[in-house]
Every structure is written in C-alpha cells, then in structure tokens.
Scaffold this motif. Structure first.
Motif, PDB file in Angstrom:
ATOM      1  N   ASP A   5       0.813  -1.214   0.000  1.00 59.13           N
ATOM      2  CA  ASP A   5       0.000   0.000   0.000  1.00 59.13           C
ATOM      3  C   ASP A   5       0.849   1.268   0.000  1.00 59.13           C
ATOM      4  OD1 ASP A   5      -2.354  -1.401   0.005  1.00 59.13           O
ATOM      5  OD2 ASP A   5      -2.542  -1.398   2.175  1.00 59.13           O
ATOM      6  N   LEU A   6       2.162   1.156   0.233  1.00 57.86           N
ATOM      7  CA  LEU A   6       3.012   2.331   0.336  1.00 57.86           C
ATOM      8  C   LEU A   6       3.222   2.950  -1.042  1.00 57.86           C
ATOM      9  CD1 LEU A   6       5.670   1.113   2.886  1.00 57.86           C
ATOM     10  CD2 LEU A   6       3.705   2.581   3.303  1.00 57.86           C
ATOM     11  N   ARG A   7       3.024   4.237  -1.100  1.00 61.37           N
ATOM     12  CA  ARG A   7       3.195   4.982  -2.350  1.00 61.37           C
ATOM     13  C   ARG A   7       4.048   6.207  -2.086  1.00 61.37           C
ATOM     14  NH1 ARG A   7       0.501   2.634  -6.931  1.00 61.37           N
ATOM     15  NH2 ARG A   7      -0.770   1.017  -6.002  1.00 61.37           N
ATOM     16  N   ARG A   8       4.605   6.769  -3.141  1.00 62.73           N
ATOM     17  CA  ARG A   8       5.364   7.999  -3.032  1.00 62.73           C
ATOM     18  C   ARG A   8       4.948   8.932  -4.161  1.00 62.73           C
ATOM     19  NH1 ARG A   8       9.940   7.568  -6.558  1.00 62.73           N
ATOM     20  NH2 ARG A   8       9.971   5.505  -7.453  1.00 62.73           N
ATOM     21  N   LYS A   9       5.073  10.204  -3.908  1.00 60.51           N
ATOM     22  CA  LYS A   9       4.721  11.209  -4.904  1.00 60.51           C
ATOM     23  C   LYS A   9       5.889  11.333  -5.876  1.00 60.51           C
ATOM     24  CE  LYS A   9       2.635  15.027  -3.612  1.00 60.51           C
ATOM     25  NZ  LYS A   9       2.358  16.398  -3.118  1.00 60.51           N
ATOM     26  N   VAL A  10       5.610  11.121  -7.150  1.00 56.65           N
ATOM     27  CA  VAL A  10       6.634  11.227  -8.187  1.00 56.65           C
ATOM     28  C   VAL A  10       6.182  12.280  -9.189  1.00 56.65           C
ATOM     29  CG1 VAL A  10       7.820  10.019 -10.067  1.00 56.65           C
ATOM     30  CG2 VAL A  10       7.360   8.830  -7.909  1.00 56.65           C
ATOM     31  N   PHE A  11       6.985  13.334  -9.315  1.00 58.60           N
ATOM     32  CA  PHE A  11       6.679  14.380 -10.285  1.00 58.60           C
ATOM     33  C   PHE A  11       7.086  13.904 -11.674  1.00 58.60           C
ATOM     34  CE2 PHE A  11       6.759  16.641  -6.307  1.00 58.60           C
ATOM     35  CZ  PHE A  11       5.642  17.429  -6.420  1.00 58.60           C
ATOM     36  N   VAL A  12       6.249  14.178 -12.649  1.00 57.55           N
ATOM     37  CA  VAL A  12       6.454  13.701 -14.013  1.00 57.55           C
ATOM     38  C   VAL A  12       6.230  14.834 -15.004  1.00 57.55           C
ATOM     39  CG1 VAL A  12       5.802  11.300 -13.514  1.00 57.55           C
ATOM     40  CG2 VAL A  12       4.028  12.941 -14.146  1.00 57.55           C
ATOM     41  N   ASP A  13       6.779  14.664 -16.195  1.00 57.31           N
ATOM     42  CA  ASP A  13       6.448  15.543 -17.309  1.00 57.31           C
ATOM     43  C   ASP A  13       5.215  14.963 -17.984  1.00 57.31           C
ATOM     44  OD1 ASP A  13       8.642  17.254 -16.984  1.00 57.31           O
ATOM     45  OD2 ASP A  13       9.928  15.973 -18.201  1.00 57.31           O
ATOM     46  N   VAL A  14       4.376  15.845 -18.504  1.00 55.70           N
ATOM     47  CA  VAL A  14       3.157  15.400 -19.167  1.00 55.70           C
ATOM     48  C   VAL A  14       2.999  16.176 -20.469  1.00 55.70           C
ATOM     49  CG1 VAL A  14       0.636  15.196 -18.979  1.00 55.70           C
ATOM     50  CG2 VAL A  14       2.063  14.835 -16.964  1.00 55.70           C
ATOM     51  N   ARG A  47     -11.542  17.863  -9.080  1.00 55.18           N
ATOM     52  CA  ARG A  47     -10.688  18.300  -7.975  1.00 55.18           C
ATOM     53  C   ARG A  47     -10.769  17.240  -6.880  1.00 55.18           C
ATOM     54  NH1 ARG A  47      -7.736  22.085  -6.487  1.00 55.18           N
ATOM     55  NH2 ARG A  47      -8.183  23.453  -8.223  1.00 55.18           N
ATOM     56  N   ALA A  48      -9.586  16.834  -6.390  1.00 56.30           N
ATOM     57  CA  ALA A  48      -9.556  15.786  -5.366  1.00 56.30           C
ATOM     58  C   ALA A  48      -8.195  15.780  -4.686  1.00 56.30           C
ATOM     59  CB  ALA A  48      -9.833  14.421  -5.992  1.00 56.30           C
ATOM     60  N   ALA A  49      -8.133  15.095  -3.564  1.00 54.76           N
ATOM     61  CA  ALA A  49      -6.887  14.943  -2.813  1.00 54.76           C
ATOM     62  C   ALA A  49      -6.165  13.677  -3.255  1.00 54.76           C
ATOM     63  CB  ALA A  49      -7.193  14.864  -1.323  1.00 54.76           C
ATOM     64  N   ALA A  50      -4.855  13.720  -3.140  1.00 55.81           N
ATOM     65  CA  ALA A  50      -4.029  12.533  -3.362  1.00 55.81           C
ATOM     66  C   ALA A  50      -3.903  11.841  -2.011  1.00 55.81           C
ATOM     67  CB  ALA A  50      -2.669  12.924  -3.922  1.00 55.81           C
ATOM     68  N   SER A  51      -4.821  10.972  -1.712  1.00 51.75           N
ATOM     69  CA  SER A  51      -4.931  10.408  -0.367  1.00 51.75           C
ATOM     70  C   SER A  51      -3.740   9.560   0.047  1.00 51.75           C
ATOM     71  CB  SER A  51      -6.213   9.588  -0.255  1.00 51.75           C
ATOM     72  OG  SER A  51      -6.206   8.536  -1.203  1.00 51.75           O
ATOM     73  N   LYS A  52      -3.018   8.974  -0.895  1.00 53.92           N
ATOM     74  CA  LYS A  52      -1.911   8.087  -0.539  1.00 53.92           C
ATOM     75  C   LYS A  52      -0.590   8.819  -0.349  1.00 53.92           C
ATOM     76  CE  LYS A  52      -4.078   4.157  -2.656  1.00 53.92           C
ATOM     77  NZ  LYS A  52      -4.166   3.238  -3.736  1.00 53.92           N
ATOM     78  N   VAL A  53      -0.435  10.004  -0.964  1.00 52.63           N
ATOM     79  CA  VAL A  53       0.856  10.703  -0.883  1.00 52.63           C
ATOM     80  C   VAL A  53       0.725  12.154  -0.438  1.00 52.63           C
ATOM     81  CG1 VAL A  53       1.952   9.220  -2.602  1.00 52.63           C
ATOM     82  CG2 VAL A  53       0.841  11.344  -3.330  1.00 52.63           C
ATOM     83  N   GLY A  54      -0.477  12.626  -0.228  1.00 55.56           N
ATOM     84  CA  GLY A  54      -0.708  13.999   0.191  1.00 55.56           C
ATOM     85  C   GLY A  54      -0.748  14.957  -0.981  1.00 55.56           C
ATOM     86  N   GLY A  55      -1.414  16.051  -0.778  1.00 57.31           N
ATOM     87  CA  GLY A  55      -1.556  17.058  -1.818  1.00 57.31           C
ATOM     88  C   GLY A  55      -2.955  17.060  -2.393  1.00 57.31           C
ATOM     89  N   THR A  56      -3.283  18.134  -3.069  1.00 53.92           N
ATOM     90  CA  THR A  56      -4.580  18.253  -3.714  1.00 53.92           C
ATOM     91  C   THR A  56      -4.372  18.810  -5.116  1.00 53.92           C
ATOM     92  OG1 THR A  56      -4.923  20.495  -2.911  1.00 53.92           O
ATOM     93  CG2 THR A  56      -5.804  18.705  -1.553  1.00 53.92           C
ATOM     94  N   GLY A  57      -5.417  18.847  -5.867  1.00 53.70           N
ATOM     95  CA  GLY A  57      -5.347  19.395  -7.214  1.00 53.70           C
ATOM     96  C   GLY A  57      -6.412  18.777  -8.089  1.00 53.70           C
ATOM     97  N   ILE A  58      -6.143  18.819  -9.373  1.00 60.14           N
ATOM     98  CA  ILE A  58      -7.047  18.188 -10.320  1.00 60.14           C
ATOM     99  C   ILE A  58      -6.594  16.743 -10.483  1.00 60.14           C
ATOM    100  CG2 ILE A  58      -7.986  18.233 -12.660  1.00 60.14           C
ATOM    101  CD1 ILE A  58      -8.697  20.692 -10.940  1.00 60.14           C
ATOM    102  N   ARG A  59      -7.504  15.824 -10.227  1.00 54.72           N
ATOM    103  CA  ARG A  59      -7.184  14.401 -10.353  1.00 54.72           C
ATOM    104  C   ARG A  59      -7.771  13.875 -11.649  1.00 54.72           C
ATOM    105  NH1 ARG A  59      -9.678  10.245  -6.242  1.00 54.72           N
ATOM    106  NH2 ARG A  59     -11.392  10.372  -7.714  1.00 54.72           N
ATOM    107  N   TYR A  60      -6.907  13.395 -12.499  1.00 54.57           N
ATOM    108  CA  TYR A  60      -7.318  12.772 -13.750  1.00 54.57           C
ATOM    109  C   TYR A  60      -7.314  11.267 -13.538  1.00 54.57           C
ATOM    110  CZ  TYR A  60      -6.281  17.302 -15.876  1.00 54.57           C
ATOM    111  OH  TYR A  60      -6.254  18.641 -16.193  1.00 54.57           O
ATOM    112  N   THR A  61      -8.439  10.631 -13.765  1.00 58.89           N
ATOM    113  CA  THR A  61      -8.496   9.178 -13.754  1.00 58.89           C
ATOM    114  C   THR A  61      -8.184   8.758 -15.184  1.00 58.89           C
ATOM    115  OG1 THR A  61     -10.203   9.232 -12.046  1.00 58.89           O
ATOM    116  CG2 THR A  61      -9.913   7.158 -13.246  1.00 58.89           C
ATOM    117  N   ILE A  62      -7.097   8.018 -15.335  1.00 60.00           N
ATOM    118  CA  ILE A  62      -6.627   7.662 -16.670  1.00 60.00           C
ATOM    119  C   ILE A  62      -6.437   6.153 -16.789  1.00 60.00           C
ATOM    120  CG2 ILE A  62      -5.497   9.885 -17.078  1.00 60.00           C
ATOM    121  CD1 ILE A  62      -2.835   8.510 -16.312  1.00 60.00           C
ATOM    122  N   ARG A  63      -6.334   5.698 -18.029  1.00 68.02           N
ATOM    123  CA  ARG A  63      -6.020   4.297 -18.278  1.00 68.02           C
ATOM    124  C   ARG A  63      -4.720   4.260 -19.083  1.00 68.02           C
ATOM    125  NH1 ARG A  63     -10.778   1.681 -20.412  1.00 68.02           N
ATOM    126  NH2 ARG A  63     -11.428   1.773 -18.257  1.00 68.02           N
TER     127      ARG A  63
END
Length: 87
Positions: A5-14, A47-63
């Motif tokens: 269940d452990l996750r980390r926030k990873v910044f990416v280019d998009v 708009r939603a929180a990143a519950s596993k790593v903290g932070g908020t913003g626009i959450r895109y559900t993607i495949r």
C-alpha cells in the motif's frame, strides 16, 4: 499499512493537449528516467486529494496499458502516486 500500500509522490512531465474550450487532455506521461507512457483513455477529471501521498489538485483518472490509475495536476506541476519499491 501493508508494504504493497506504500506509495510515493513522483513528479512527471506530461504532454498535454490544450483544447479551445480551455480543457486540458493529458496524452503522455514521461518519468525522470525517460520512460514514456501513452494515456490510452481519460476516464474522469475532478478536484480531489491525493490520499496516498498527500496534496490536492485536479485528479485525472486515466487508463495506461489497460490499468486505471490517477494523474494529478497541482499548480502546473504533475505527479503520480507511484509504488514505493524500497519499502
């Protein structure tokens, strides 16, 4: 919390398509090591929180490669909740 269940926030280019309506459609995610993944489908955006790593913003559900996951945009920075392989 279990190890899987452990996750980390990873910044990416998009790579993002900016539509004339003002909407943003993320097309590709690029990790720091150069790995690039095409976003197969944009399922939802809100708009939603990143519950596993903290932070908020626009959450895109993607495949990506048939797997549903989240991509977050917070003040023009993009991040994912990546698996912590060292936990």
């Amino acid at each position: 919390m279990e190890k899987h269940d452990l996750r980390r926030k990873v910044f990416v280019d998009v790579i993002v398509q900016h539509r004339k309506t003002g909407e943003k459609k993320p097309l590709y995610i690029i990790f720091e090591d150069g790995r690039q993944y095409e976003i197969d489908k944009l399922c939802a955006c809100r708009r939603a929180a990143a519950s596993k790593v903290g932070g908020t913003g626009i959450r895109y559900t993607i495949r990506v490669r048939g797997q549903e996951t989240f991509l977050f945009e917070d003040e023009d920075l993009w991040f994912v909740e990546a698996k912590n392989l060292h936990a």
